[in-house]
Scaffold this motif. Structure first.
Motif, PDB file in Angstrom:
ATOM      1  N   ASN A  22       0.659  -1.130  -0.051  1.00  0.00           N
ATOM      2  CA  ASN A  22       0.050  -0.108   0.118  1.00  0.00           C
ATOM      3  C   ASN A  22       0.823   1.217   0.041  1.00  0.00           C
ATOM      4  OD1 ASN A  22      -2.334  -1.480   0.244  1.00  0.00           O
ATOM      5  ND2 ASN A  22      -2.180  -1.763   2.206  1.00  0.00           N
ATOM      6  N   ALA A  23       1.026   1.799  -1.269  1.00  0.00           N
ATOM      7  CA  ALA A  23       2.155   2.799  -1.337  1.00  0.00           C
ATOM      8  C   ALA A  23       1.437   4.226  -0.956  1.00  0.00           C
ATOM      9  CB  ALA A  23       2.546   3.001  -2.751  1.00  0.00           C
ATOM     10  N   ASP A  24       2.379   5.078  -0.721  1.00  0.00           N
ATOM     11  CA  ASP A  24       1.698   6.612  -0.427  1.00  0.00           C
ATOM     12  C   ASP A  24       2.216   7.395  -1.758  1.00  0.00           C
ATOM     13  OD1 ASP A  24       1.133   5.631   2.091  1.00  0.00           O
ATOM     14  OD2 ASP A  24       2.895   6.587   3.162  1.00  0.00           O
ATOM     15  N   TYR A  25       1.281   8.155  -1.936  1.00  0.00           N
ATOM     16  CA  TYR A  25       1.603   9.167  -3.068  1.00  0.00           C
ATOM     17  C   TYR A  25       1.357  10.449  -2.871  1.00  0.00           C
ATOM     18  CZ  TYR A  25       1.052   4.673  -5.810  1.00  0.00           C
ATOM     19  OH  TYR A  25       1.280   3.271  -6.239  1.00  0.00           O
ATOM     20  N   SER A  26       2.176  11.439  -3.662  1.00  0.00           N
ATOM     21  CA  SER A  26       1.846  12.904  -3.666  1.00  0.00           C
ATOM     22  C   SER A  26       1.901  13.428  -4.750  1.00  0.00           C
ATOM     23  CB  SER A  26       2.948  13.492  -2.623  1.00  0.00           C
ATOM     24  OG  SER A  26       2.989  13.034  -1.385  1.00  0.00           O
ATOM     25  N   ILE A  27       0.835  14.358  -4.816  1.00  0.00           N
ATOM     26  CA  ILE A  27       0.640  15.058  -6.299  1.00  0.00           C
ATOM     27  C   ILE A  27       1.530  16.465  -5.832  1.00  0.00           C
ATOM     28  CG2 ILE A  27      -0.844  16.255  -7.870  1.00  0.00           C
ATOM     29  CD1 ILE A  27      -2.779  14.155  -7.392  1.00  0.00           C
ATOM     30  N   LEU A  28       2.575  16.721  -6.895  1.00  0.00           N
ATOM     31  CA  LEU A  28       3.243  17.949  -6.572  1.00  0.00           C
ATOM     32  C   LEU A  28       2.916  19.073  -7.769  1.00  0.00           C
ATOM     33  CD1 LEU A  28       6.783  16.296  -6.339  1.00  0.00           C
ATOM     34  CD2 LEU A  28       5.258  17.151  -4.488  1.00  0.00           C
ATOM     35  N   ASP A  29       3.008  20.396  -7.146  1.00  0.00           N
ATOM     36  CA  ASP A  29       2.598  21.283  -8.125  1.00  0.00           C
ATOM     37  C   ASP A  29       3.340  22.576  -7.997  1.00  0.00           C
ATOM     38  OD1 ASP A  29       0.979  23.018  -9.721  1.00  0.00           O
ATOM     39  OD2 ASP A  29      -0.233  24.016  -8.109  1.00  0.00           O
ATOM     40  N   THR A  34       8.684  31.005 -11.113  1.00  0.00           N
ATOM     41  CA  THR A  34       9.913  31.722 -11.220  1.00  0.00           C
ATOM     42  C   THR A  34      11.035  30.919 -10.870  1.00  0.00           C
ATOM     43  OG1 THR A  34       8.465  33.471 -10.442  1.00  0.00           O
ATOM     44  CG2 THR A  34      10.637  34.090 -11.258  1.00  0.00           C
ATOM     45  N   LEU A  35      11.178  30.402  -9.656  1.00  0.00           N
ATOM     46  CA  LEU A  35      11.960  29.510  -9.266  1.00  0.00           C
ATOM     47  C   LEU A  35      11.936  28.142  -9.503  1.00  0.00           C
ATOM     48  CD1 LEU A  35      12.256  31.000  -5.727  1.00  0.00           C
ATOM     49  CD2 LEU A  35      13.623  31.820  -7.519  1.00  0.00           C
ATOM     50  N   GLY A  36      10.860  27.599  -9.866  1.00  0.00           N
ATOM     51  CA  GLY A  36      10.834  26.332 -10.382  1.00  0.00           C
ATOM     52  C   GLY A  36      10.746  25.225  -9.182  1.00  0.00           C
ATOM     53  N   ILE A  37       9.989  25.860  -8.062  1.00  0.00           N
ATOM     54  CA  ILE A  37      10.028  25.142  -6.865  1.00  0.00           C
ATOM     55  C   ILE A  37       8.649  24.221  -6.890  1.00  0.00           C
ATOM     56  CG2 ILE A  37       9.548  25.036  -4.435  1.00  0.00           C
ATOM     57  CD1 ILE A  37      11.368  27.651  -4.643  1.00  0.00           C
ATOM     58  N   PHE A  38       8.702  22.835  -6.666  1.00  0.00           N
ATOM     59  CA  PHE A  38       7.540  22.089  -6.743  1.00  0.00           C
ATOM     60  C   PHE A  38       7.247  21.575  -5.281  1.00  0.00           C
ATOM     61  CE2 PHE A  38       8.760  21.154 -11.017  1.00  0.00           C
ATOM     62  CZ  PHE A  38       7.700  21.122 -11.648  1.00  0.00           C
ATOM     63  N   GLU A  39       5.916  21.705  -4.883  1.00  0.00           N
ATOM     64  CA  GLU A  39       5.431  21.240  -3.529  1.00  0.00           C
ATOM     65  C   GLU A  39       4.313  20.162  -3.530  1.00  0.00           C
ATOM     66  OE1 GLU A  39       4.942  24.735  -1.240  1.00  0.00           O
ATOM     67  OE2 GLU A  39       6.784  25.563  -1.497  1.00  0.00           O
ATOM     68  N   PRO A  40       4.223  19.639  -2.673  1.00  0.00           N
ATOM     69  CA  PRO A  40       2.751  18.575  -2.742  1.00  0.00           C
ATOM     70  C   PRO A  40       1.683  19.471  -2.326  1.00  0.00           C
ATOM     71  CG  PRO A  40       4.696  17.879  -0.861  1.00  0.00           C
ATOM     72  CD  PRO A  40       4.889  19.276  -1.375  1.00  0.00           C
ATOM     73  N   GLU A  52      -5.367  13.696   1.579  1.00  0.00           N
ATOM     74  CA  GLU A  52      -5.024  14.980   2.395  1.00  0.00           C
ATOM     75  C   GLU A  52      -4.929  16.150   1.237  1.00  0.00           C
ATOM     76  OE1 GLU A  52      -2.302  16.723   6.067  1.00  0.00           O
ATOM     77  OE2 GLU A  52      -1.595  15.051   4.749  1.00  0.00           O
ATOM     78  N   ARG A  53      -5.748  17.063   1.467  1.00  0.00           N
ATOM     79  CA  ARG A  53      -5.468  18.196   0.629  1.00  0.00           C
ATOM     80  C   ARG A  53      -4.508  19.301   1.400  1.00  0.00           C
ATOM     81  NH1 ARG A  53      -9.508  20.110  -3.386  1.00  0.00           N
ATOM     82  NH2 ARG A  53      -7.784  20.582  -4.907  1.00  0.00           N
ATOM     83  N   VAL A  54      -3.433  19.353   0.725  1.00  0.00           N
ATOM     84  CA  VAL A  54      -2.245  20.175   1.567  1.00  0.00           C
ATOM     85  C   VAL A  54      -2.544  21.706   0.941  1.00  0.00           C
ATOM     86  CG1 VAL A  54       0.032  20.552   1.853  1.00  0.00           C
ATOM     87  CG2 VAL A  54      -0.853  18.419   1.629  1.00  0.00           C
ATOM     88  N   ALA A  55      -2.646  21.940  -0.410  1.00  0.00           N
ATOM     89  CA  ALA A  55      -2.501  23.393  -1.034  1.00  0.00           C
ATOM     90  C   ALA A  55      -3.618  23.341  -2.160  1.00  0.00           C
ATOM     91  CB  ALA A  55      -1.163  23.937  -1.279  1.00  0.00           C
ATOM     92  N   ASP A  56      -3.884  24.463  -2.724  1.00  0.00           N
ATOM     93  CA  ASP A  56      -4.788  24.669  -3.812  1.00  0.00           C
ATOM     94  C   ASP A  56      -3.655  24.129  -5.058  1.00  0.00           C
ATOM     95  OD1 ASP A  56      -7.081  25.298  -2.632  1.00  0.00           O
ATOM     96  OD2 ASP A  56      -6.730  27.063  -2.953  1.00  0.00           O
ATOM     97  N   ILE A  57      -4.270  23.765  -6.135  1.00  0.00           N
ATOM     98  CA  ILE A  57      -3.387  23.231  -7.671  1.00  0.00           C
ATOM     99  C   ILE A  57      -3.471  24.797  -8.323  1.00  0.00           C
ATOM    100  CG2 ILE A  57      -3.488  22.144  -9.725  1.00  0.00           C
ATOM    101  CD1 ILE A  57      -4.596  19.913  -7.951  1.00  0.00           C
ATOM    102  N   HIS A  58      -2.313  25.062  -8.905  1.00  0.00           N
ATOM    103  CA  HIS A  58      -2.219  26.194  -9.708  1.00  0.00           C
ATOM    104  C   HIS A  58      -2.463  25.687 -11.073  1.00  0.00           C
ATOM    105  CE1 HIS A  58      -0.318  27.738  -5.947  1.00  0.00           C
ATOM    106  NE2 HIS A  58      -0.902  28.557  -6.218  1.00  0.00           N
ATOM    107  N   TRP A  59      -3.524  25.697 -11.690  1.00  0.00           N
ATOM    108  CA  TRP A  59      -3.745  25.441 -13.128  1.00  0.00           C
ATOM    109  C   TRP A  59      -3.125  26.258 -14.119  1.00  0.00           C
ATOM    110  CZ3 TRP A  59      -5.246  20.534 -13.321  1.00  0.00           C
ATOM    111  CH2 TRP A  59      -5.745  19.909 -12.400  1.00  0.00           C
TER     112      TRP A  59
END
Length: 149
Positions: A22-29, A34-40, A52-59
Motif C-alpha cells: 500500500n504505497a503513499d503518493y503525493s501530487i506535486l505542483d 519563477t524559481l521552479g519550486i515544486f511542493e505537494p 489529504e489536500r495540502v494546498a490549492d493546485i495552480h492550473w
C-alpha cells in the motif's frame, strides 16, 4: 509477509492481504514558477486509504480547474469547421480579385492606347507621325533617334 506493517528506510511499509504494498503518493505542483519550486498539494496514504489536500493546485493559464477531457474541436479538429477549407476560400477570393484587377488593367490599357498602324500622335523620338515610323513597316533607319536612313 501478508497483512503486515513494518518500518522501512522510507517510513511505514504496509503489505495487504494479497501481498501488494500500500504505497503513499503525493501530487506535486509548481507553486513558484519563477524559481521552479515544486511542493505537494495532495497526499494519498495507502495504508489508511485517506487523501489529504495540502494546498490549492495552480492550473496553467489561470484556469480554475483541470482542462476538458476532450478539446473543444476534438483531438483531430473533427468537431470544428475545417480550417483548411476556410483558408482555401480566402485564397480563392484573393486570387479572383487579383485576376480581375489584372484583366481590367489590361483591358483598360488596350482600349486607351491606339492600335499599331493607325494614325497615332507624333513619336517622342523622331517627331514623325507613327504611321510612318521606322518601327512599323519595312523602312528601318540607321539611327533610331534621328530618323536618318
Amino acid at each position: 509477509m501478508w497483512n503486515r506493517t513494518f518500518t522501512g528506510i522510507t517510513g511505514n511499509v504496509s503489505i495487504d492481504e494479497k501481498g501488494d504494498r500500500n504505497a503513499d503518493y503525493s501530487i506535486l505542483d509548481m507553486t513558484n514558477p519563477t524559481l521552479g519550486i515544486f511542493e505537494p498539494v495532495i497526499n494519498y496514504y495507502g495504508e489508511s486509504g485517506t487523501v489529504e489536500r495540502v494546498a490549492d493546485i495552480h492550473w496553467p493559464g489561470g484556469a480554475t480547474g483541470p482542462p476538458d477531457d476532450i478539446p473543444d474541436c476534438g483531438f483531430f479538429d473533427e468537431y470544428c469547421p475545417k480550417k483548411m477549407l476556410r483558408h482555401f476560400r480566402s485564397l480563392l477570393a484573393l486570387l479572383s480579385a487579383s485576376s480581375f484587377w489584372r484583366v481590367s488593367s489590361l483591358v483598360r490599357f488596350t482600349t486607351d492606347s491606339p492600335l499599331i498602324g493607325e494614325n497615332q500622335p507624333d513619336s517622342p523620338f523622331t517627331g514623325e507621325n507613327q504611321a510612318n515610323s521606322p518601327f512599323i513597316g519595312e523602312n528601318q533607319p540607321d539611327s533610331l533617334f534621328t530618323g536618318e536612313q
